[in-house]
Design an enzyme around this catalytic site. Structure first.
Site, PDB file in Angstrom:
ATOM      1  N   LEU A  87      -6.902  -2.363   8.100  1.00  0.00           N
ATOM      2  CA  LEU A  87      -5.814  -3.126   9.246  1.00  0.00           C
ATOM      3  C   LEU A  87      -4.227  -3.158   8.833  1.00  0.00           C
ATOM      4  O   LEU A  87      -3.686  -3.692   9.636  1.00  0.00           O
ATOM      5  CB  LEU A  87      -6.441  -4.341   9.175  1.00  0.00           C
ATOM      6  CG  LEU A  87      -7.929  -4.805   9.621  1.00  0.00           C
ATOM      7  CD1 LEU A  87      -8.368  -6.044   9.703  1.00  0.00           C
ATOM      8  CD2 LEU A  87      -8.421  -3.843  10.940  1.00  0.00           C
ATOM      9  N   TYR A 119       5.854   1.938  17.695  1.00  0.00           N
ATOM     10  CA  TYR A 119       4.807   1.365  16.968  1.00  0.00           C
ATOM     11  C   TYR A 119       3.495   2.104  17.566  1.00  0.00           C
ATOM     12  O   TYR A 119       2.575   2.610  16.825  1.00  0.00           O
ATOM     13  CB  TYR A 119       4.451  -0.031  17.430  1.00  0.00           C
ATOM     14  CG  TYR A 119       3.188  -0.725  17.310  1.00  0.00           C
ATOM     15  CD1 TYR A 119       2.549  -0.692  16.028  1.00  0.00           C
ATOM     16  CD2 TYR A 119       2.345  -1.086  18.314  1.00  0.00           C
ATOM     17  CE1 TYR A 119       1.376  -1.357  15.739  1.00  0.00           C
ATOM     18  CE2 TYR A 119       1.103  -1.798  18.446  1.00  0.00           C
ATOM     19  CZ  TYR A 119       0.739  -1.787  16.883  1.00  0.00           C
ATOM     20  OH  TYR A 119      -0.598  -2.564  16.786  1.00  0.00           O
ATOM     21  N   ARG A 129      -3.394  -9.548  31.961  1.00  0.00           N
ATOM     22  CA  ARG A 129      -3.691  -8.029  31.428  1.00  0.00           C
ATOM     23  C   ARG A 129      -5.025  -8.307  30.494  1.00  0.00           C
ATOM     24  O   ARG A 129      -5.703  -7.401  30.308  1.00  0.00           O
ATOM     25  CB  ARG A 129      -2.659  -7.719  30.442  1.00  0.00           C
ATOM     26  CG  ARG A 129      -2.572  -6.460  29.470  1.00  0.00           C
ATOM     27  CD  ARG A 129      -1.252  -6.037  29.132  1.00  0.00           C
ATOM     28  NE  ARG A 129      -1.523  -4.964  28.048  1.00  0.00           N
ATOM     29  CZ  ARG A 129      -1.760  -5.232  26.775  1.00  0.00           C
ATOM     30  NH1 ARG A 129      -1.886  -6.415  26.390  1.00  0.00           N
ATOM     31  NH2 ARG A 129      -1.866  -3.977  26.097  1.00  0.00           N
ATOM     32  N   SER A 133      -4.228   1.496  18.057  1.00  0.00           N
ATOM     33  CA  SER A 133      -3.989   0.569  19.069  1.00  0.00           C
ATOM     34  C   SER A 133      -3.789   1.251  20.522  1.00  0.00           C
ATOM     35  O   SER A 133      -3.589   2.333  20.689  1.00  0.00           O
ATOM     36  CB  SER A 133      -2.356  -0.117  18.877  1.00  0.00           C
ATOM     37  OG  SER A 133      -1.898  -0.670  19.682  1.00  0.00           O
ATOM     38  N   ASN A 134      -4.328   0.344  21.696  1.00  0.00           N
ATOM     39  CA  ASN A 134      -3.884   0.660  23.026  1.00  0.00           C
ATOM     40  C   ASN A 134      -2.594   1.347  23.161  1.00  0.00           C
ATOM     41  O   ASN A 134      -2.040   1.974  24.192  1.00  0.00           O
ATOM     42  CB  ASN A 134      -4.231  -0.469  23.960  1.00  0.00           C
ATOM     43  CG  ASN A 134      -3.417  -1.502  23.828  1.00  0.00           C
ATOM     44  OD1 ASN A 134      -2.287  -1.345  24.611  1.00  0.00           O
ATOM     45  ND2 ASN A 134      -3.578  -2.660  23.143  1.00  0.00           N
ATOM     46  N   SER A 143      -6.727  -6.206  23.050  1.00  0.00           N
ATOM     47  CA  SER A 143      -6.082  -7.368  22.759  1.00  0.00           C
ATOM     48  C   SER A 143      -7.170  -8.087  22.070  1.00  0.00           C
ATOM     49  O   SER A 143      -8.120  -8.687  22.780  1.00  0.00           O
ATOM     50  CB  SER A 143      -5.443  -8.249  23.839  1.00  0.00           C
ATOM     51  OG  SER A 143      -4.535  -7.216  24.816  1.00  0.00           O
ATOM     52  N   CYS A 144      -7.083  -8.289  20.699  1.00  0.00           N
ATOM     53  CA  CYS A 144      -7.990  -9.006  19.913  1.00  0.00           C
ATOM     54  C   CYS A 144      -7.623 -10.382  19.673  1.00  0.00           C
ATOM     55  O   CYS A 144      -6.849 -10.619  18.653  1.00  0.00           O
ATOM     56  CB  CYS A 144      -8.464  -8.234  18.521  1.00  0.00           C
ATOM     57  SG  CYS A 144      -9.925  -8.605  18.117  1.00  0.00           S
ATOM     58  N   LEU A 201       0.725  -1.301  -0.125  1.00  0.00           N
ATOM     59  CA  LEU A 201      -0.073  -0.055   0.027  1.00  0.00           C
ATOM     60  C   LEU A 201       0.882   1.109   0.059  1.00  0.00           C
ATOM     61  O   LEU A 201       0.177   2.174  -0.051  1.00  0.00           O
ATOM     62  CB  LEU A 201      -0.998   0.115   1.218  1.00  0.00           C
ATOM     63  CG  LEU A 201      -2.257  -1.076   0.948  1.00  0.00           C
ATOM     64  CD1 LEU A 201      -2.709  -1.130   2.209  1.00  0.00           C
ATOM     65  CD2 LEU A 201      -3.027  -0.805  -0.242  1.00  0.00           C
TER      66      LEU A 201
HETATM   67  P1  NAI Z   1      -1.103  -8.559  11.375  1.00  0.00           P
HETATM   68  O1  NAI Z   1       0.463  -8.478  11.503  1.00  0.00           O
HETATM   69  O2  NAI Z   1      -1.440 -10.039  11.731  1.00  0.00           O
HETATM   70  O3  NAI Z   1      -1.467  -8.170   9.925  1.00  0.00           O
HETATM   71  C1  NAI Z   1      -1.196  -7.070   9.470  1.00  0.00           C
HETATM   72  C2  NAI Z   1      -1.082  -7.234   7.855  1.00  0.00           C
HETATM   73  O4  NAI Z   1      -0.885  -6.078   7.350  1.00  0.00           O
HETATM   74  C3  NAI Z   1      -0.152  -8.241   7.609  1.00  0.00           C
HETATM   75  O5  NAI Z   1      -0.672  -9.303   6.987  1.00  0.00           O
HETATM   76  C4  NAI Z   1       0.835  -7.401   6.414  1.00  0.00           C
HETATM   77  O6  NAI Z   1       1.174  -8.221   5.370  1.00  0.00           O
HETATM   78  C5  NAI Z   1       0.068  -6.186   6.135  1.00  0.00           C
HETATM   79  N1  NAI Z   1       0.724  -5.081   5.752  1.00  0.00           N
HETATM   80  C6  NAI Z   1       1.863  -4.541   6.439  1.00  0.00           C
HETATM   81  N2  NAI Z   1       2.413  -3.744   5.820  1.00  0.00           N
HETATM   82  C7  NAI Z   1       1.861  -3.568   4.677  1.00  0.00           C
HETATM   83  C8  NAI Z   1       1.985  -2.518   3.531  1.00  0.00           C
HETATM   84  N3  NAI Z   1       2.793  -1.847   3.411  1.00  0.00           N
HETATM   85  N4  NAI Z   1       1.033  -3.009   2.300  1.00  0.00           N
HETATM   86  C9  NAI Z   1       0.100  -3.798   2.430  1.00  0.00           C
HETATM   87  N5  NAI Z   1      -0.145  -4.640   3.587  1.00  0.00           N
HETATM   88  C10 NAI Z   1       0.855  -4.514   4.569  1.00  0.00           C
HETATM   89  O7  NAI Z   1      -2.140  -7.570  12.339  1.00  0.00           O
HETATM   90  P2  NAI Z   1      -3.211  -7.885  13.150  1.00  0.00           P
HETATM   91  O8  NAI Z   1      -3.073  -8.214  14.298  1.00  0.00           O
HETATM   92  O9  NAI Z   1      -4.030  -8.354  12.211  1.00  0.00           O
HETATM   93  O10 NAI Z   1      -3.762  -6.584  13.472  1.00  0.00           O
HETATM   94  C11 NAI Z   1      -4.478  -5.687  12.516  1.00  0.00           C
HETATM   95  C12 NAI Z   1      -4.231  -4.266  12.652  1.00  0.00           C
HETATM   96  O11 NAI Z   1      -4.920  -3.910  13.783  1.00  0.00           O
HETATM   97  C13 NAI Z   1      -2.857  -3.606  12.722  1.00  0.00           C
HETATM   98  O12 NAI Z   1      -3.010  -2.220  12.100  1.00  0.00           O
HETATM   99  C14 NAI Z   1      -2.471  -3.660  14.336  1.00  0.00           C
HETATM  100  O13 NAI Z   1      -1.617  -2.598  14.375  1.00  0.00           O
HETATM  101  C15 NAI Z   1      -3.939  -3.310  14.965  1.00  0.00           C
HETATM  102  N6  NAI Z   1      -3.965  -3.910  16.194  1.00  0.00           N
HETATM  103  C16 NAI Z   1      -4.085  -5.186  16.109  1.00  0.00           C
HETATM  104  C17 NAI Z   1      -4.284  -5.401  17.470  1.00  0.00           C
HETATM  105  C18 NAI Z   1      -4.465  -7.020  17.910  1.00  0.00           C
HETATM  106  O14 NAI Z   1      -4.924  -7.380  19.118  1.00  0.00           O
HETATM  107  N7  NAI Z   1      -4.318  -8.000  16.986  1.00  0.00           N
HETATM  108  C19 NAI Z   1      -4.182  -4.787  18.722  1.00  0.00           C
HETATM  109  C20 NAI Z   1      -4.086  -3.205  18.602  1.00  0.00           C
HETATM  110  C21 NAI Z   1      -4.118  -3.044  17.215  1.00  0.00           C
HETATM  111  C1  15L Z   2      -1.475  -4.485  19.547  1.00  0.00           C
HETATM  112  O1  15L Z   2      -1.352  -3.330  19.141  1.00  0.00           O
HETATM  113  C2  15L Z   2      -0.734  -5.620  18.744  1.00  0.00           C
HETATM  114  O2  15L Z   2      -0.920  -5.561  17.262  1.00  0.00           O
HETATM  115  C3  15L Z   2      -1.149  -6.759  19.378  1.00  0.00           C
HETATM  116  O3  15L Z   2      -0.197  -7.929  18.732  1.00  0.00           O
HETATM  117  C4  15L Z   2      -1.084  -7.180  20.829  1.00  0.00           C
HETATM  118  O4  15L Z   2      -0.102  -6.945  21.215  1.00  0.00           O
HETATM  119  C5  15L Z   2      -2.018  -6.008  21.308  1.00  0.00           C
HETATM  120  O5  15L Z   2      -1.538  -4.733  20.878  1.00  0.00           O
HETATM  121  C6  15L Z   2      -2.204  -5.935  22.775  1.00  0.00           C
HETATM  122  O6  15L Z   2      -1.877  -4.996  23.349  1.00  0.00           O
HETATM  123  O7  15L Z   2      -2.390  -6.913  23.398  1.00  0.00           O
END
Ligand code: NAI
Ligand code: 15L
Length: 266
Positions: free
Chosen positions: A73, A138, A176, A113-114, A167-168, A54
């Protein structure tokens, strides 16, 4: 029917949301990340899927053509060296919002994010208008992203819902999470509200379930109509029977291990 685009569709949350949105019969376009990631295999015949980085405006054009709502995302989702954070969370985000201007996308759901507020002590309950206290590069990139989203609302009328995700994960597994858990059913309901809610303008929302011990108060997000039903407390007995995996510093801050990483002790 609204056309929805989902970036980061091959990631942890994207995989959950994509399957659900496809099953709901939405008009969805899902985008996986840059090579060498494996291309997304269609879940149903004819599914609208794509792949790419992107940071490239042509990839952004492919993602946003004809789209009403983008669920964004994609990005670096953990602490990484600064150049990677800058490329994926700053530069790509600018390309995405510029693409939204070109394609007249009405609304973007920005996965914040948190960790944008992770240096608050765990004793605090935070309102939606609390000051940023990032716990990492981050987290800082997410604070920057929220400000970018605000600018595109103020200058260009593109709506944003910045969701500060806790934390999804499918189920809470550590102490936590009793405060930070965002259950998958609530995530799906949240995204449904982001698609259907009438004008929201610029909105920040805590992406968290209805946890008894939540750090975050969603008062002010009512226009969205997000009403979480899951509660990490249902898992408390099991979790409290195990040791807390976080070190003493991480236990003091809402961001947990992101806050204690590279922490300078007094
Ligand atoms: P993830 O790391 O599993 O997935 C992120 C995806 O973004 C990856 O598949 C990656 O290929 C893609 N990506 C990264 N850079 C890119 C680029 N330049 N162009 C196109 N695609 C790109 O992350 P997850 O866990 O699914 O999280 C999704 C979103 O939610 C992230 O933005 C993350 O920061 C945010 N988030 C997630 C949390 C969680 O609990 N999983 C908590 C807080 C925030
Ligand atoms: C985030 O922002 C991260 O993407 C995820 O991997 C977890 O660490 C989450 O926060 C968390 O705080 O549990």
């Amino acid at each position: 029917m609204k056309k929805i685009a989902l970036s980061g569709a091959a990631g942890q949350l994207g995989t959950v949301l994509r399957a659900t949105l496809v099953a709901q019969g939405r008009d969805l376009r899902s985008a996986g990340g840059p090579a060498p990631a494996t291309p997304l295999a269609p879940l149903v015949p004819g599914e609208d899927v794509m792949q790419g980085d992107l940071r490239d405006p042509q990839v952004v054009d492919q993602l946003l053509q004809g789209v009403d709502v983008l669920i964004h995302l994609a990005g670096t989702s953990v602490e990484r060296p600064l150049p990677e954070i800058i490329e994926n969370n700053l530069r790509a985000l600018v390309e995405v919002y510029e693409g939204a201007r070109r394609h007249k996308v009405r609304r973007i759901v920005f996965a914040s994010s948190n960790h944008a507020i992770g240096m608050y002590p765990v004793e605090d309950t935070l309102a939606l208008d609390c000051a940023f206290r990032p716990d990492s590069l981050y987290g800082l990139s997410k604070a920057w992203g929220e400000s970018l989203a605000r600018m595109y609302w103020d200058k260009h009328g593109i709506e944003s819902i910045c969701v500060r995700i806790g934390s999804c994960v499918e189920r809470p597994t550590e102490f936590r999470h009793l405060s930070t858990w965002f259950g998958h059913e609530d995530l799906v309901h949240f995204v449904d509200r982001c698609i259907h809610a009438p004008a929201v303008g610029f909105l920040v929302v805590w992406g968290v379930s209805n946890n008894t011990r939540s750090y975050w108060d969603n008062t002010g997000s009512e226009p969205l109509g997000y009403q979480p039903r899951q509660n990490a407390e249902d898992y408390a007995a099991e979790i409290l029977a195990q040791p807390n995996p976080l070190d003493a510093t991480a236990q003091r801050f809402q961001g947990g291990s992101f806050a204690s990483q590279d922490f300078t002790a007094e």
